[in-house]
Write a protein that holds these residues in place. Structure first.
Motif, PDB file in Angstrom:
ATOM      1  N   THR A  11       0.732  -1.225   0.015  1.00 21.60           N
ATOM      2  CA  THR A  11       0.005   0.007   0.090  1.00 21.60           C
ATOM      3  C   THR A  11       0.958   1.193  -0.086  1.00 21.60           C
ATOM      4  N   VAL A 115      -4.996   5.730   4.547  1.00 21.11           N
ATOM      5  CA  VAL A 115      -4.548   4.784   3.656  1.00 21.11           C
ATOM      6  C   VAL A 115      -5.198   3.490   4.119  1.00 21.11           C
ATOM      7  N   GLY A 119      -8.325   1.286   2.296  1.00 15.85           N
ATOM      8  CA  GLY A 119      -8.189   0.112   1.760  1.00 15.85           C
ATOM      9  C   GLY A 119      -8.891  -1.143   2.508  1.00 15.85           C
TER      10      GLY A 119
END
Length: 418
Positions: A11, A115, A119
């Motif tokens: 990621t 993030v 996700g």
């Protein structure tokens, strides 16, 4: 452990989101020179805290504030009672600060959470973004106070009673700005702590390296030295009859510099503050007050330097017929960071194709205190020309993102440990 197994699916931090967040926070306490002045527990610090807490709430973090004003934003893990992985730094600055020192690590922590939220990444352990109180020690000493109290190295009552350089009382100012929290200090005991920070030195840039895996941190010895001599006429007093506090102060400054050069290696020594009284061109100084900062990565060597300075002060007092008194300001032993986390930092950098090296931190950081209670390490990114504590403080956007991505990798690896 293979890098893929350690870090999971890759990621990445969003560059624009990270830079926008850093820039927006830098507007709080912004100075005309392009820097930031957000000294601990001032109105500007309050405003910076308010913005940080708002952002934590927007990310769905459970915000808690302890009795020394440390701010913790907690992201739940799959196992609620597991010890969390903590990351963060500080948002207070020196009077002539830049926008990256400390704040970068906190803002990158928020972006790492964003993030993971976007996700749908759920970690085994909770994750905590921390912002510690009074890291800089500008208004209240010692520095790294919030993390030191959290780690049990400094009594809360003593910290709250600290008198500032402006005569204010820390505890009263903490209450005034609305950040005297209720949570007991040290209530959160992390599984691990990782701090992302600008290097504040020239090594990474000079060597063309992107990531510093910080393996240790220098011990710090601060003391204030007061010299009492005798004020007298600069023209009529023969040199051999003088009790010159100004000369004695100068001799100390020369001695500590020569000591550092003689020891070599990581030894550094600084006289950073010096005041003379009456401070007049034609009057021999009757009093001098100066500070000495000694640092080394080895505790025994640091103690030897302190002992040499003490012996020099005694001999100088006798030779120049002046009285010399010393007052300790701060004393922290060198820290060795956790080798396993240092290794994870290196693995992440290798996985992302980033140049890296192990290194020593010459500055004090909150990680220094957190290492007392949990496995800890730091990630450094380059500082342009090594400049920090200065409005010209700058790190290239690409390097800021690379460091934040390494932080994210290491954070996820640690937070998924069973």
């Amino acid at each position: 452990m293979a890098a893929q197994a350690a870090f999971g699916a890759r990621t990445d931090i969003n560059e624009h989101a990270l830079l926008r967040r850093i820039a927006a926070h830098a507007e709080v306490g912004a100075t005309p020179q392009g820097g930031v002045c957000r000294i601990a527990l001032t109105d500007a610090d309050r405003d910076g805290r308010d913005l940080l807490v708002r952002w934590m709430n927007e990310l769905g973090l459970d915000v808690r504030i302890d009795q020394i004003g440390n701010i913790f934003g907690i992201r739940a893990g799959a196992q609620a009672d597991a010890a969390p992985v903590m990351m963060g730094s500080h948002i207070d600055t020196v009077a002539t600060g830049g926008r990256y020192d400390g704040c970068y690590g906190v803002m990158a922590g928020l972006e790492a959470v964003r993030v993971m939220n976007a996700g749908g990444i759920r970690t085994h352990r909770p994750i905590v973004v921390a912002a510690f109180t009074n890291e800089e020690g500008v208004r209240y000493m010692p520095d790294m106070m919030g993390s030191l109290v959290h780690a049990g190295g400094y009594p809360l009552d003593q910290a709250l009673a600290t008198i500032g350089t402006d005569g204010s009382v820390l505890g009263a100012e903490l209450a005034r700005i609305g950040y005297a929290g209720a949570m007991p200090c040290g209530a959160i005991l992390p599984h691990a702590f990782v701090e992302l920070h600008i290097e504040q030195g020239p090594v990474l840039e000079a060597e063309g390296i992107t990531i510093g895996a910080v393996q240790d941190l220098q011990g710090i010895s601060w003391q204030e030295i007061t010299i009492a001599g005798q004020s007298n006429h600069a023209g009529t007093t023969p040199m051999h009859l003088r009790r010159d506090a100004g000369y004695a102060a100068a001799a100390i400054a020369v001695f500590v510099r020569e000591l550092a050069q003689r020891y070599g290696g990581s030894q550094v020594a600084t006289v950073g503050s010096l005041q003379l009284h009456p401070n007049l061109v034609n009057v021999i100084a009757s009093r001098a007050t100066l500070t000495v900062d000694l640092r080394h990565t080895d505790e025994a060597t640091l103690q030897r330097a302190e002992a040499e300075l003490a012996g020099f002060l005694q001999a100088l007092s006798e030779r120049e017929s002046v009285s010399i008194e010393t007052r300790p300001l701060a004393r922290f032993e060198p820290v060795r960071f956790d080798p396993r986390i240092v290794g994870l930092i290196e693995q992440s950098a290798a996985r992302r194709g980033l140049s890296r090296r192990r290194m020593t931190s010459g500055a004090g950081h909150d990680a220094q205190m957190m290492a007392r209670i949990c496995p800890t390490a730091m990630v450094f990114v380059p500082s342009q020309q090594g400049i920090s504590h200065n409005p010209r403080e700058y790190t290239a956007p690409a390097d800021l993102v690379h460091g934040a991505n390494v932080l994210l990798d290491v954070l996820r690896a640690l937070a998924d440990e069973k």
